[in-house]
Design a protein around this motif. Structure first.
Motif, mmCIF file in Angstrom:
data_model
loop_
_atom_site.group_PDB
_atom_site.id
_atom_site.type_symbol
_atom_site.label_atom_id
_atom_site.label_comp_id
_atom_site.label_asym_id
_atom_site.label_seq_id
_atom_site.Cartn_x
_atom_site.Cartn_y
_atom_site.Cartn_z
ATOM 1 N N GLY A 226 0.814 -1.204 0.000
ATOM 2 C CA GLY A 226 0.000 0.000 0.000
ATOM 3 C C GLY A 226 0.851 1.257 0.000
ATOM 4 N N LYS A 227 1.961 1.216 0.742
ATOM 5 C CA LYS A 227 2.862 2.371 0.761
ATOM 6 C C LYS A 227 3.524 2.565 -0.605
ATOM 7 C CE LYS A 227 3.720 1.787 5.690
ATOM 8 N NZ LYS A 227 4.707 1.402 6.735
ATOM 9 N N ILE A 228 3.887 1.446 -1.235
ATOM 10 C CA ILE A 228 4.445 1.548 -2.594
ATOM 11 C C ILE A 228 3.400 2.132 -3.543
ATOM 12 C CG2 ILE A 228 5.335 0.223 -4.553
ATOM 13 C CD1 ILE A 228 6.554 -1.713 -2.552
ATOM 14 N N GLY A 229 2.143 1.699 -3.374
ATOM 15 C CA GLY A 229 1.062 2.238 -4.196
ATOM 16 C C GLY A 229 0.901 3.739 -4.006
ATOM 17 N N CYS A 230 1.044 4.211 -2.773
ATOM 18 C CA CYS A 230 0.958 5.650 -2.518
ATOM 19 C C CYS A 230 2.065 6.397 -3.257
ATOM 20 C CB CYS A 230 1.051 5.925 -1.015
ATOM 21 S SG CYS A 230 -0.398 5.404 -0.062
ATOM 22 N N CYS A 231 3.266 5.837 -3.225
ATOM 23 C CA CYS A 231 4.394 6.466 -3.938
ATOM 24 C C CYS A 231 4.129 6.512 -5.442
ATOM 25 C CB CYS A 231 5.686 5.706 -3.654
ATOM 26 S SG CYS A 231 6.256 5.836 -1.944
ATOM 27 N N LEU A 232 3.552 5.426 -5.983
ATOM 28 C CA LEU A 232 3.237 5.408 -7.404
ATOM 29 C C LEU A 232 2.179 6.458 -7.749
ATOM 30 C CD1 LEU A 232 3.180 1.564 -8.170
ATOM 31 C CD2 LEU A 232 4.890 3.242 -8.896
ATOM 32 N N CYS A 233 1.219 6.648 -6.860
ATOM 33 C CA CYS A 233 0.201 7.674 -7.093
ATOM 34 C C CYS A 233 0.839 9.056 -7.185
ATOM 35 C CB CYS A 233 -0.836 7.655 -5.970
ATOM 36 S SG CYS A 233 -1.934 6.230 -5.992
ATOM 37 N N ILE A 234 1.803 9.319 -6.302
ATOM 38 C CA ILE A 234 2.474 10.618 -6.321
ATOM 39 C C ILE A 234 3.278 10.786 -7.609
ATOM 40 C CG2 ILE A 234 4.218 12.038 -5.190
ATOM 41 C CD1 ILE A 234 3.369 10.814 -2.539
ATOM 42 N N LEU A 235 4.037 9.750 -7.981
ATOM 43 C CA LEU A 235 4.844 9.829 -9.193
ATOM 44 C C LEU A 235 3.972 10.000 -10.429
ATOM 45 C CD1 LEU A 235 7.507 7.042 -8.476
ATOM 46 C CD2 LEU A 235 7.836 9.518 -8.403
ATOM 47 N N GLY A 236 2.882 9.236 -10.504
ATOM 48 C CA GLY A 236 1.974 9.367 -11.645
ATOM 49 C C GLY A 236 1.361 10.741 -11.728
ATOM 50 N N SER A 237 1.033 11.326 -10.580
ATOM 51 C CA SER A 237 0.459 12.671 -10.565
ATOM 52 C C SER A 237 1.458 13.692 -11.090
ATOM 53 C CB SER A 237 0.028 13.039 -9.134
ATOM 54 O OG SER A 237 -0.975 12.163 -8.668
ATOM 55 N N ILE A 238 2.722 13.524 -10.691
ATOM 56 C CA ILE A 238 3.753 14.448 -11.163
ATOM 57 C C ILE A 238 3.906 14.365 -12.683
ATOM 58 C CG2 ILE A 238 6.234 14.951 -11.113
ATOM 59 C CD1 ILE A 238 6.227 14.072 -8.193
ATOM 60 N N HIS B 220 -5.397 -1.519 -3.337
ATOM 61 C CA HIS B 220 -6.650 -2.278 -3.218
ATOM 62 C C HIS B 220 -6.447 -3.787 -3.196
ATOM 63 C CE1 HIS B 220 -10.476 -4.042 -4.070
ATOM 64 N NE2 HIS B 220 -10.126 -4.350 -5.308
ATOM 65 N N ALA B 221 -5.714 -4.325 -4.153
ATOM 66 C CA ALA B 221 -5.656 -5.775 -4.344
ATOM 67 C C ALA B 221 -4.973 -6.503 -3.187
ATOM 68 C CB ALA B 221 -4.941 -6.098 -5.657
ATOM 69 N N PHE B 222 -4.015 -5.864 -2.533
ATOM 70 C CA PHE B 222 -3.243 -6.537 -1.490
ATOM 71 C C PHE B 222 -3.456 -5.897 -0.121
ATOM 72 C CE2 PHE B 222 -0.921 -6.843 -5.534
ATOM 73 C CZ PHE B 222 -0.909 -8.216 -5.694
ATOM 74 N N LYS B 223 -4.618 -5.282 0.071
ATOM 75 C CA LYS B 223 -4.855 -4.563 1.315
ATOM 76 C C LYS B 223 -4.907 -5.476 2.526
ATOM 77 C CE LYS B 223 -9.883 -4.753 0.962
ATOM 78 N NZ LYS B 223 -10.035 -5.468 2.242
ATOM 79 N N ASP B 224 -5.293 -6.755 2.351
ATOM 80 C CA ASP B 224 -5.416 -7.677 3.480
ATOM 81 C C ASP B 224 -4.182 -8.548 3.675
ATOM 82 O OD1 ASP B 224 -7.982 -6.865 4.196
ATOM 83 O OD2 ASP B 224 -8.904 -8.161 2.693
ATOM 84 N N VAL B 225 -3.172 -8.341 2.849
ATOM 85 C CA VAL B 225 -1.948 -9.133 2.977
ATOM 86 C C VAL B 225 -1.074 -8.504 4.061
ATOM 87 C CG1 VAL B 225 0.137 -9.934 1.814
ATOM 88 C CG2 VAL B 225 -2.029 -9.841 0.572
ATOM 89 N N ASN B 226 -0.712 -9.303 5.048
ATOM 90 C CA ASN B 226 0.091 -8.809 6.161
ATOM 91 C C ASN B 226 1.567 -8.885 5.777
ATOM 92 O OD1 ASN B 226 1.002 -7.939 8.604
ATOM 93 N ND2 ASN B 226 0.439 -9.777 9.736
ATOM 94 N N ILE B 227 2.059 -7.847 5.146
ATOM 95 C CA ILE B 227 3.427 -7.852 4.659
ATOM 96 C C ILE B 227 4.112 -6.543 5.034
ATOM 97 C CG2 ILE B 227 2.725 -6.984 2.388
ATOM 98 C CD1 ILE B 227 5.071 -8.548 1.196
ATOM 99 N N SER B 228 5.366 -6.636 5.477
ATOM 100 C CA SER B 228 6.159 -5.476 5.832
ATOM 101 C C SER B 228 7.592 -5.712 5.383
ATOM 102 C CB SER B 228 6.106 -5.225 7.343
ATOM 103 O OG SER B 228 6.671 -6.319 8.044
ATOM 104 N N TRP B 229 8.472 -4.753 5.694
ATOM 105 C CA TRP B 229 9.861 -4.904 5.282
ATOM 106 C C TRP B 229 10.482 -6.152 5.883
ATOM 107 C CZ3 TRP B 229 11.755 -2.454 1.337
ATOM 108 C CH2 TRP B 229 11.270 -1.190 0.989
ATOM 109 N N THR B 230 10.093 -6.500 7.115
ATOM 110 C CA THR B 230 10.695 -7.661 7.784
ATOM 111 C C THR B 230 10.267 -8.984 7.161
ATOM 112 O OG1 THR B 230 8.880 -7.684 9.387
ATOM 113 C CG2 THR B 230 10.855 -6.428 9.970
ATOM 114 N N ASP B 231 9.191 -8.967 6.357
ATOM 115 C CA ASP B 231 8.707 -10.191 5.722
ATOM 116 C C ASP B 231 9.386 -10.479 4.394
ATOM 117 O OD1 ASP B 231 6.792 -10.772 7.713
ATOM 118 O OD2 ASP B 231 5.505 -9.207 6.886
ATOM 119 N N LEU B 232 10.172 -9.521 3.892
ATOM 120 C CA LEU B 232 10.840 -9.723 2.617
ATOM 121 C C LEU B 232 12.052 -10.632 2.797
ATOM 122 C CD1 LEU B 232 10.765 -6.099 1.170
ATOM 123 C CD2 LEU B 232 9.206 -7.990 0.690
ATOM 124 N N PRO B 233 12.327 -11.524 1.832
ATOM 125 C CA PRO B 233 13.504 -12.390 1.927
ATOM 126 C C PRO B 233 14.782 -11.555 1.965
ATOM 127 C CG PRO B 233 12.027 -13.149 0.198
ATOM 128 C CD PRO B 233 11.526 -11.796 0.623
#
Length: 365
Positions: free
Chosen positions: A114-126, A299-312
């Protein structure tokens, strides 16, 4: 942004841009305030999704309404200074504001995607701001009146009204509480007409301050009447969608549907795209596509419990024999039978690279 625009057009462009950004902040905040009011009312009153109007007696809902009204007012002024192709897509910032605020005030999680999605929204707006048309193509009520008589726009308006009536009278009572697209589609298609009316009223306001008799033009009052009817309809069904479904779902889907409808209506009525070169058209489409990608992640991954610590993560270390060892730590998310996503356990998977020391070869022997 067109490099050939004069100082007046450049000034109007940046005024419209500032108003559009301010509008997104107020509108995004209003979603959260109204959602908190609806949550509060759901414990002791008929829900809005069930046809209740108890929220009209709740001061918190009215606070959200005032935020929304002020945001829409800024949005209305933005349409008077900048093209709809620029103003409407910047509504993505309201999605970002709503998503961030919902994670803090109503405990709706905003994960890494979701945070990545927010960043994409900002970049797309620019990107869209950079490539948006700066010069207006319709600057008077007289010209707007001629454009409204275009058979293409008349056909579009009739189809929108037929679709809206069909959804309101047949599909909403039967499927509105289980299918989020019903309420949002009503808001979006009606909203595309409200933006066109808003644009027309903005032109009338500019003519009024220029000393022209805009108040005596019947088109001004038609725009006011249509704006009241269309916004009231939007408000009603947006309340139903917010009450029945998660805010982090309603806001992004509404943005995509609403913005697409407005861009289509703007292309038909104002034909702003006809004055853009190929580079700006492609840039605008790329920016809009980037925003949609960000909305999808929200939207699509809003219920996925994922954070930086979950990345390999992979670290390298040396054992006593000097051989290199690769260690990979992987957090596994397990899904229970009820479909909820829970972080059950962290399984540490260790992969040893002993090829250099010859241990694996000796085991095969």
């Amino acid at each position: 942004m067109s490099p050939k625009a004069g100082p007046a057009e450049t000034r109007d462009f940046y005024i419209g841009l500032t108003l559009a950004v301010s509008s997104s902040i107020f509108i995004g905040s209003s979603f959260i305030v109204k959602k908190k009011a609806l949550i509060k009312l759901s414990t002791h009153s008929t829900r809005a999704g069930d046809g209740g109007f108890g929220y009209l007696r709740e001061w918190l809902w009215w606070a959200g309404f005032l935020l929304l009204a002020f945001g829409e007012f800024c949005n209305f002024l933005a349409y008077a200074f900048a093209p709809a192709t620029l103003v409407t897509p910047l509504g993505a910032l309201s999605v970002l504001v709503a998503a961030v605020m919902s994670s803090y005030f109503i405990n709706e999680a905003l994960n890494l995607l979701g945070k990545i999605g927010c960043c994409l929204c900002i970049l797309g707006s620019i990107v869209m701001v950079v490539h948006a048309p700066e010069e207006e193509t319709c600057n008077s009520l007289e010209e707007l009146g001629r454009r409204l008589q275009d058979p293409a726009f008349i056909t579009y308006g009739v189809l929108v009204l037929i679709m809206a009536m069909l959804l309101i009278c047949y599909y909403a009572p039967r499927y509105g509480q289980t299918n989020i697209l019903i309420y949002i589609t009503i808001c979006s298609v009606i909203g595309s007409l409200s933006v066109m009316a808003c644009k027309g009223l903005g032109i009338a306001v500019k003519e009024f301050f220029e000393g022209k008799p805009a108040a005596q033009n019947i088109l001004t009052w038609i725009c006011i009447f249509c704006l009241i009817v269309f916004i009231t309809t939007q408000m009603n069904y947006l309340n139903k969608a917010l009450d029945m479904f998660n805010t982090s779902v309603v806001t992004p889907i509404y943005y995509v549907f609403f913005t697409s409808s407005v861009i289509l209506a703007s292309c038909i009525l104002f034909q702003e795209w006809m004055r853009m070169n190929t580079q700006d058209v492609l840039g605008t489409l790329a920016g809009f596509g980037t925003i949609i990608s960000g909305i999808f992640l929200l939207h699509a991954f809003k219920d996925v419990n994922i954070s930086w610590t979950d990345l390999p993560s992979t670290t390298r270390s040396n054992d006593k024999n000097g051989s290199t060892k690769n260690t990979t730590f992987l957090s596994l998310n397990h899904v229970d039978r009820n479909g909820g996503n829970h972080l059950i356990e962290d399984e540490e998977v260790t992969l040893l690279d002993d090829l250099e020391s010859g241990r694996i070869r000796e085991n095969h022997k």
